[in-house]
Design a protein around this motif. Structure first.
Motif, PDB file in Angstrom:
ATOM      1  N   GLU A  35       0.832  -1.221   0.000  1.00 12.88           N
ATOM      2  CA  GLU A  35       0.000   0.000   0.000  1.00 12.88           C
ATOM      3  C   GLU A  35       0.864   1.269   0.000  1.00 12.88           C
ATOM      4  N   TYR A  36       1.842   1.330   0.901  1.00  8.66           N
ATOM      5  CA  TYR A  36       2.624   2.565   1.022  1.00  8.66           C
ATOM      6  C   TYR A  36       3.733   2.664  -0.028  1.00  8.66           C
ATOM      7  N   SER A  37       4.123   1.523  -0.610  1.00 11.99           N
ATOM      8  CA  SER A  37       5.084   1.606  -1.738  1.00 11.99           C
ATOM      9  C   SER A  37       4.373   2.190  -2.957  1.00 11.99           C
ATOM     10  N   LYS A  38       3.115   1.767  -3.172  1.00  9.46           N
ATOM     11  CA  LYS A  38       2.344   2.340  -4.291  1.00  9.46           C
ATOM     12  C   LYS A  38       2.197   3.857  -4.114  1.00  9.46           C
ATOM     13  N   LYS A  39       2.000   4.273  -2.859  1.00  8.07           N
ATOM     14  CA  LYS A  39       1.716   5.702  -2.586  1.00  8.07           C
ATOM     15  C   LYS A  39       2.983   6.563  -2.676  1.00  8.07           C
ATOM     16  N   PHE A  40       4.092   6.059  -2.124  1.00 11.08           N
ATOM     17  CA  PHE A  40       5.281   6.921  -2.001  1.00 11.08           C
ATOM     18  C   PHE A  40       6.462   6.490  -2.873  1.00 11.08           C
ATOM     19  N   LEU A  41       6.350   5.312  -3.516  1.00 10.79           N
ATOM     20  CA  LEU A  41       7.457   4.862  -4.388  1.00 10.79           C
ATOM     21  C   LEU A  41       6.914   4.485  -5.760  1.00 10.79           C
ATOM     22  N   PRO A  42       6.206   5.418  -6.430  1.00 10.12           N
ATOM     23  CA  PRO A  42       5.555   5.073  -7.702  1.00 10.12           C
ATOM     24  C   PRO A  42       6.517   4.589  -8.790  1.00 10.12           C
ATOM     25  N   SER A  43       7.760   5.065  -8.776  1.00 12.82           N
ATOM     26  CA  SER A  43       8.704   4.630  -9.825  1.00 12.82           C
ATOM     27  C   SER A  43       9.135   3.180  -9.602  1.00 12.82           C
ATOM     28  N   ILE A  44       8.924   2.672  -8.389  1.00 13.90           N
ATOM     29  CA  ILE A  44       9.325   1.288  -8.067  1.00 13.90           C
ATOM     30  C   ILE A  44       8.111   0.363  -8.101  1.00 13.90           C
ATOM     31  N   ALA A  45       7.008   0.844  -7.549  1.00 15.36           N
ATOM     32  CA  ALA A  45       5.815  -0.014  -7.366  1.00 15.36           C
ATOM     33  C   ALA A  45       4.809   0.110  -8.502  1.00 15.36           C
ATOM     34  N   GLY A  46       5.169   0.862  -9.533  1.00 15.29           N
ATOM     35  CA  GLY A  46       4.206   1.238 -10.569  1.00 15.29           C
ATOM     36  C   GLY A  46       3.582   0.109 -11.361  1.00 15.29           C
ATOM     37  N   GLU A  47       4.177  -1.092 -11.335  1.00 12.04           N
ATOM     38  CA  GLU A  47       3.642  -2.180 -12.163  1.00 12.04           C
ATOM     39  C   GLU A  47       2.819  -3.189 -11.355  1.00 12.04           C
ATOM     40  N   LEU A  48       2.610  -2.943 -10.072  1.00 12.46           N
ATOM     41  CA  LEU A  48       1.917  -3.941  -9.230  1.00 12.46           C
ATOM     42  C   LEU A  48       0.482  -4.170  -9.680  1.00 12.46           C
ATOM     43  N   GLU A  49      -0.076  -3.242 -10.458  1.00 17.72           N
ATOM     44  CA  GLU A  49      -1.465  -3.450 -10.941  1.00 17.72           C
ATOM     45  C   GLU A  49      -1.506  -3.873 -12.407  1.00 17.72           C
ATOM     46  N   ASN A  50      -0.355  -4.276 -12.927  1.00 14.04           N
ATOM     47  CA  ASN A  50      -0.299  -4.758 -14.309  1.00 14.04           C
ATOM     48  C   ASN A  50      -1.127  -6.040 -14.439  1.00 14.04           C
ATOM     49  N   PRO A  51      -1.869  -6.237 -15.536  1.00 16.07           N
ATOM     50  CA  PRO A  51      -2.713  -7.432 -15.674  1.00 16.07           C
ATOM     51  C   PRO A  51      -1.926  -8.741 -15.629  1.00 16.07           C
ATOM     52  N   ARG A  52      -0.629  -8.709 -15.871  1.00 14.52           N
ATOM     53  CA  ARG A  52       0.164  -9.955 -15.819  1.00 14.52           C
ATOM     54  C   ARG A  52       0.608 -10.281 -14.386  1.00 14.52           C
ATOM     55  N   VAL A  53       0.236  -9.393 -13.445  1.00 17.73           N
ATOM     56  CA  VAL A  53       0.708  -9.541 -12.057  1.00 17.73           C
ATOM     57  C   VAL A  53      -0.429  -9.974 -11.140  1.00 17.73           C
ATOM     58  N   ASP A  54      -0.150 -10.945 -10.287  1.00 17.73           N
ATOM     59  CA  ASP A  54      -1.123 -11.439  -9.294  1.00 17.73           C
ATOM     60  C   ASP A  54      -0.503 -11.170  -7.918  1.00 17.73           C
ATOM     61  N   VAL A  55      -1.054 -10.189  -7.181  1.00 18.73           N
ATOM     62  CA  VAL A  55      -0.497  -9.813  -5.871  1.00 18.73           C
ATOM     63  C   VAL A  55      -1.295 -10.487  -4.761  1.00 18.73           C
ATOM     64  N   ARG A  56      -0.597 -11.202  -3.896  1.00 15.58           N
ATOM     65  CA  ARG A  56      -1.271 -11.847  -2.760  1.00 15.58           C
ATOM     66  C   ARG A  56      -0.601 -11.439  -1.461  1.00 15.58           C
ATOM     67  N   VAL A  57      -1.427 -11.207  -0.445  1.00 14.17           N
ATOM     68  CA  VAL A  57      -0.881 -10.903   0.889  1.00 14.17           C
ATOM     69  C   VAL A  57      -0.936 -12.203   1.682  1.00 14.17           C
ATOM     70  N   ASP A  58       0.239 -12.816   1.883  1.00 14.14           N
ATOM     71  CA  ASP A  58       0.277 -14.142   2.507  1.00 14.14           C
ATOM     72  C   ASP A  58       1.714 -14.412   2.952  1.00 14.14           C
ATOM     73  N   ASP A  59       1.859 -15.439   3.753  1.00 15.73           N
ATOM     74  CA  ASP A  59       3.202 -15.860   4.184  1.00 15.73           C
ATOM     75  C   ASP A  59       3.841 -16.654   3.054  1.00 15.73           C
ATOM     76  N   GLY A  60       4.989 -16.191   2.598  1.00 16.84           N
ATOM     77  CA  GLY A  60       5.663 -16.860   1.479  1.00 16.84           C
ATOM     78  C   GLY A  60       6.038 -18.292   1.810  1.00 16.84           C
ATOM     79  N   PHE A  61       6.317 -18.527   3.100  1.00 17.32           N
ATOM     80  CA  PHE A  61       6.690 -19.883   3.508  1.00 17.32           C
ATOM     81  C   PHE A  61       5.502 -20.832   3.286  1.00 17.32           C
ATOM     82  N   MET A  62       4.302 -20.373   3.656  1.00 16.69           N
ATOM     83  CA  MET A  62       3.082 -21.187   3.478  1.00 16.69           C
ATOM     84  C   MET A  62       2.756 -21.339   1.990  1.00 16.69           C
ATOM     85  N   HIS A  63       2.958 -20.275   1.230  1.00 19.54           N
ATOM     86  CA  HIS A  63       2.646 -20.347  -0.211  1.00 19.54           C
ATOM     87  C   HIS A  63       3.542 -21.390  -0.885  1.00 19.54           C
ATOM     88  N   ILE A  64       4.799 -21.378  -0.539  1.00 20.33           N
ATOM     89  CA  ILE A  64       5.743 -22.368  -1.106  1.00 20.33           C
ATOM     90  C   ILE A  64       5.342 -23.777  -0.676  1.00 20.33           C
TER      91      ILE A  64
END
Ligand code: SAM
Length: 276
Positions: free
Chosen positions: A114-143
């Motif tokens: 959330e705050y990277s999108k707001k304050f780091l647009p040059s870095i976070a700018g592609e997080l809403e790209n249609p090829r991107v699937d963003v999940r809020v989860d524990d990476g250990f559990m996802h693996i």
């Protein structure tokens, strides 16, 4: 922290200090202390638990080197996973590869996104790209729940403390091998050889026991502890040192080059010793 000097204590005896113009956001999230600040030298900067995560001025080094080394090593990367990486920088670089059909990002802390999108647009700018699937989860559990799904996995996590403590274990690397396809590749950021030599040595030993090809490469990240950063690569089939010339399609970068694809793996003696 406005108009003050901020110091990240990289060891109990040594740190990096920089001038802060103003604090943009600060909060204790469910997982970590999140500070977003404007610095005089490095642009906007994300800190987690008082550690520099990324800055607008030098972020390209780390994000390009995490992404392009494995993505040019794999002959046809289509499905990519990023564990951590909530600032979006690695995702931005992954999308420069037209072969990638889907990039999945799994970060445990939605506030970082959330705050990277707001304050780091040059870095976070592609997080809403249609090829991107963003999940809020524990990476250990996802693996742990993934099998034979990904061509490339990148672990862009915080230090092996707090929520990331499990992301540097042999069990996690075994889970990554399971989550990868039979010719998959993974890369993990593995800190610096000046203050974290034991960590690098341990990870290299663990990954070597799981992957037939294990390598270590470096890049210069001025705002990270010691400035010399390492990346551990584990591959089931393709060697990053044997990428054919015709594999390199044109992409826009500021640090990565096809020469660095190999040169980054040339290590000083004291770092080579950590891979033995
Ligand atoms: N490039 C930075 C570095 O090398 O230190 C890392 C930046 S990225 C912002 C680190 C991310 O790892 C954070 O957003 C944090 O929330 C995430 N993270 C930590 N533990 C995690 C876990 N178990 N699963 C998923 N993400 C995790």
């Amino acid at each position: 922290m406005a108009g003050l000097w901020f110091t990240e204590n990289q060891t109990e005896n040594y740190g990096i200090t920089m001038k802060i113009n103003k604090t943009l956001h600060t909060e204790q999230t469910e997982f970590q202390k999140l500070d977003m600040v404007e610095t005089a030298e490095w642009g906007n900067m994300l800190l987690l638990d008082g550690m520099v995560m990324t800055t607008e001025k030098d972020e390209f080094v780390y994000h390009e080197m995490v992404a392009h080394v494995p993505l040019f090593t794999h002959p046809n990367p289509e499905y990519v996973l990023v564990v951590g990486g909530g600032d979006g920088g690695v995702i931005r670089e992954i999308l420069k590869h037209p072969s990638v059909k889907k990039a999945t990002l799994v970060d445990i802390d939605g506030k970082v996104i959330e705050y990277s999108k707001k304050f780091l647009p040059s870095i976070a700018g592609e997080l809403e790209n249609p090829r991107v699937d963003v999940r809020v989860d524990d990476g250990f559990m996802h693996i742990a729940k993934s099998e034979n799904e990904y061509d490339v996995i990148m672990v862009d996590s915080t230090e092996p403390v707090g929520p990331a403590v499990n992301l540097f274990t042999k069990g996690f690397y075994a889970g990554i091998a399971k989550a990868l396809k039979e010719d998959g590749i993974f890369v993990a950021q593995t800190d610096n050889p000046w203050f974290k030599a034991d960590l690098i040595r341990e990870v290299q030993k663990d990954v070597k026991e799981i992957f037939p090809i294990t390598r270590l490469y470096t890049a210069n990240v001025p705002t990270y502890p010691s400035g010399m950063w390492t990346f551990t690569l584990g591959s089931k089939k393709y060697d990053p040192l044997e990428v054919s010339e015709d594999r390199f399609h044109e992409i826009e970068t500021k640090y990565y080059t096809k020469e660095l694809q190999k040169a980054a793996f040339v290590l000083p003696k004291f770092v080579q010793d950590l891979t033995r």
